[in-house]
Design a protein around this motif. Structure first.
Motif, short mmCIF file in Angstrom:
data_model
loop_
_atom_site.label_atom_id
_atom_site.label_comp_id
_atom_site.label_asym_id
_atom_site.label_seq_id
_atom_site.Cartn_x
_atom_site.Cartn_y
_atom_site.Cartn_z
N ASN A 27 -10.31 -17.44 6.74
CA ASN A 27 -9.86 -17.84 5.41
C ASN A 27 -9.30 -16.68 4.59
OD1 ASN A 27 -9.40 -20.03 3.66
ND2 ASN A 27 -11.19 -19.49 2.42
N SER A 28 -8.76 -15.66 5.27
CA SER A 28 -8.23 -14.48 4.59
C SER A 28 -6.82 -14.20 5.04
CB SER A 28 -9.12 -13.27 4.89
OG SER A 28 -8.52 -12.07 4.41
N TYR A 29 -6.03 -13.61 4.14
CA TYR A 29 -4.70 -13.12 4.53
C TYR A 29 -4.53 -11.65 4.14
CZ TYR A 29 -3.56 -14.60 -0.30
OH TYR A 29 -3.55 -14.80 -1.68
N GLU A 30 -5.67 -10.95 4.05
CA GLU A 30 -5.65 -9.53 3.73
C GLU A 30 -5.52 -8.70 5.01
OE1 GLU A 30 -8.44 -6.12 1.58
OE2 GLU A 30 -8.98 -8.24 1.46
N LEU A 31 -4.58 -7.78 5.01
CA LEU A 31 -4.39 -6.91 6.17
C LEU A 31 -5.47 -5.83 6.21
CD1 LEU A 31 -0.53 -6.43 5.87
CD2 LEU A 31 -1.69 -7.52 7.80
N ASN A 32 -6.12 -5.68 7.36
CA ASN A 32 -7.09 -4.60 7.49
C ASN A 32 -6.38 -3.33 7.98
OD1 ASN A 32 -6.74 -4.83 10.31
ND2 ASN A 32 -8.49 -6.24 10.50
N GLN A 33 -7.09 -2.25 8.09
CA GLN A 33 -6.46 -0.97 8.44
C GLN A 33 -5.92 -0.97 9.86
OE1 GLN A 33 -5.93 1.44 6.07
NE2 GLN A 33 -4.53 2.14 7.67
N VAL A 34 -6.61 -1.65 10.77
CA VAL A 34 -6.12 -1.73 12.14
C VAL A 34 -4.76 -2.42 12.18
CG1 VAL A 34 -6.53 -2.74 14.42
CG2 VAL A 34 -8.42 -1.69 13.16
N SER A 35 -4.63 -3.51 11.42
CA SER A 35 -3.36 -4.23 11.37
C SER A 35 -2.27 -3.38 10.74
CB SER A 35 -3.52 -5.53 10.59
OG SER A 35 -4.41 -6.41 11.25
N LYS A 36 -2.62 -2.67 9.67
CA LYS A 36 -1.63 -1.81 9.01
C LYS A 36 -1.15 -0.72 9.96
CE LYS A 36 -3.27 -2.54 4.26
NZ LYS A 36 -3.92 -1.92 3.07
N ASN A 37 -2.05 -0.15 10.73
CA ASN A 37 -1.66 0.89 11.69
C ASN A 37 -0.70 0.34 12.73
OD1 ASN A 37 -3.33 2.68 10.36
ND2 ASN A 37 -5.00 2.51 11.84
N LYS A 38 -0.96 -0.87 13.19
CA LYS A 38 -0.07 -1.48 14.18
C LYS A 38 1.31 -1.76 13.58
CE LYS A 38 -1.67 -4.36 17.27
NZ LYS A 38 -2.16 -5.57 17.99
N LEU A 39 1.34 -2.27 12.35
CA LEU A 39 2.61 -2.54 11.69
C LEU A 39 3.36 -1.25 11.38
CD1 LEU A 39 1.52 -5.42 9.27
CD2 LEU A 39 2.74 -5.63 11.45
N ASP A 40 2.62 -0.19 11.04
CA ASP A 40 3.26 1.12 10.83
C ASP A 40 3.98 1.57 12.10
OD1 ASP A 40 2.36 1.22 8.24
OD2 ASP A 40 0.64 2.53 8.68
N SER A 41 3.35 1.35 13.25
CA SER A 41 3.96 1.73 14.52
C SER A 41 5.24 0.93 14.76
CB SER A 41 2.98 1.52 15.68
OG SER A 41 1.86 2.36 15.56
N LEU A 42 5.21 -0.36 14.45
CA LEU A 42 6.41 -1.18 14.61
C LEU A 42 7.53 -0.70 13.70
CD1 LEU A 42 5.03 -4.85 14.77
CD2 LEU A 42 5.67 -3.35 16.66
N SER A 43 7.19 -0.31 12.50
CA SER A 43 8.22 0.09 11.54
C SER A 43 8.93 1.36 11.94
CB SER A 43 7.60 0.26 10.14
OG SER A 43 6.77 1.40 10.09
N ARG A 44 8.30 2.14 12.82
CA ARG A 44 8.89 3.41 13.24
C ARG A 44 9.76 3.29 14.49
NH1 ARG A 44 3.74 5.37 11.29
NH2 ARG A 44 2.84 5.20 13.39
N LEU A 45 9.90 2.09 15.03
CA LEU A 45 10.76 1.90 16.20
C LEU A 45 12.20 2.26 15.84
CD1 LEU A 45 9.28 -1.46 17.52
CD2 LEU A 45 8.94 0.82 18.49
N LYS A 46 12.89 2.90 16.76
CA LYS A 46 14.21 3.46 16.47
C LYS A 46 15.37 2.56 16.89
CE LYS A 46 12.37 7.18 14.81
NZ LYS A 46 12.36 7.37 13.34
N SER A 47 15.15 1.60 17.76
CA SER A 47 16.25 0.73 18.20
C SER A 47 16.68 -0.21 17.09
CB SER A 47 15.80 -0.08 19.42
OG SER A 47 15.43 0.76 20.49
#
Length: 212
Positions: free
Chosen positions: A29-49
């Motif tokens: 019942n939550s839509y708050e991003l935890n730190q693990v999720s934020k770390n994974k999304l940070d990695s996606l945002s750094r993709l260069k293609s």
């Protein structure tokens, strides 16, 4: 004797560098991003293609359909808004959709399985310029490569090991090569391998739900 780690790829109908899927998970019942999720999304945002992200929110079946639909939308929007502040111009956010309970990948019989349905999937596609040639990297067959020629973190294919769509059973045509693989591993006990399986093909039609 030094152990070697290799990566095998089962057959996939589209190359991993052209499409991939990653997921982040949420508490009940939550839509708050935890730190693990934020770390994974940070990695996606750094993709260069040059990439396109499509974002799909999901829920377990707790609660009614309307509430689940809204919760899945909130989860998808939370991921989208977080990525907007991170990605560069080479990444395009194409769609953000809440699916409610449409994409169940587990049967919800235990809490651990339900947790996997409380997720947002980010479907990632490589963006190709007009007339750009799509290259498909072919990995060498493990079965045809001498052990002495292999290096740590090499990636090989395991040819002809394919699965029934939506199920975890391989087709009988894979038996021969699986027996060859088993024989090689038994003859080389210091060899360490990681087996990677893949699903097909785009998000709307993927066979990630195991009907068994």
């Amino acid at each position: 004797m030094k152990a070697f780690i290799f990566f095998f790829l089962f057959f996939i109908s589209i190359t991993f560098d052209a499409q991939m899927l990653t997921s982040v998970y949420f508490k009940n019942n939550s839509y708050e991003l935890n730190q693990v999720s934020k770390n994974k999304l940070d990695s996606l945002s750094r993709l260069k293609s040059n990439l396109t992200f499509r974002i799909f929110g999901n829920c377990d079946p707790s609660g009614n359909l309307a509430l689940n639909k809204k919760l899945s939308e909130n989860r998808a929007n939370a991921v989208s808004e977080y990525l907007k502040g991170k990605i560069s111009n080479n990444i395009k956010l194409q769609t953000t959709v809440g699916l409610g309970v449409e994409k169940q990948i587990n049967d919800n019989s235990t809490e651990d399985l339900r947790e996997k349905n409380r997720r947002v999937d980010v479907f990632i596609e490589k963006s190709f310029a007009p007339r750009e040639k799509i290259s498909r990297k072919a990995y060498p067959s493990f079965l045809n490569t001498k052990i002495a020629m292999m290096k740590v973190k090499d990636t090989f294919s395991l040819p002809d090991v394919n699965f029934i769509g939506g199920r975890h059973f391989w087709l009988p045509s894979g038996n021969t090569n699986l027996l060859k693989l088993s024989k090689i591993l038994k003859e080389n006990p210091s060899l360490e391998v990681e087996l990677q399986g893949h699903i097909c093909c785009d998000y709307e039609n993927f066979d990630g739900e195991d009907i068994d």
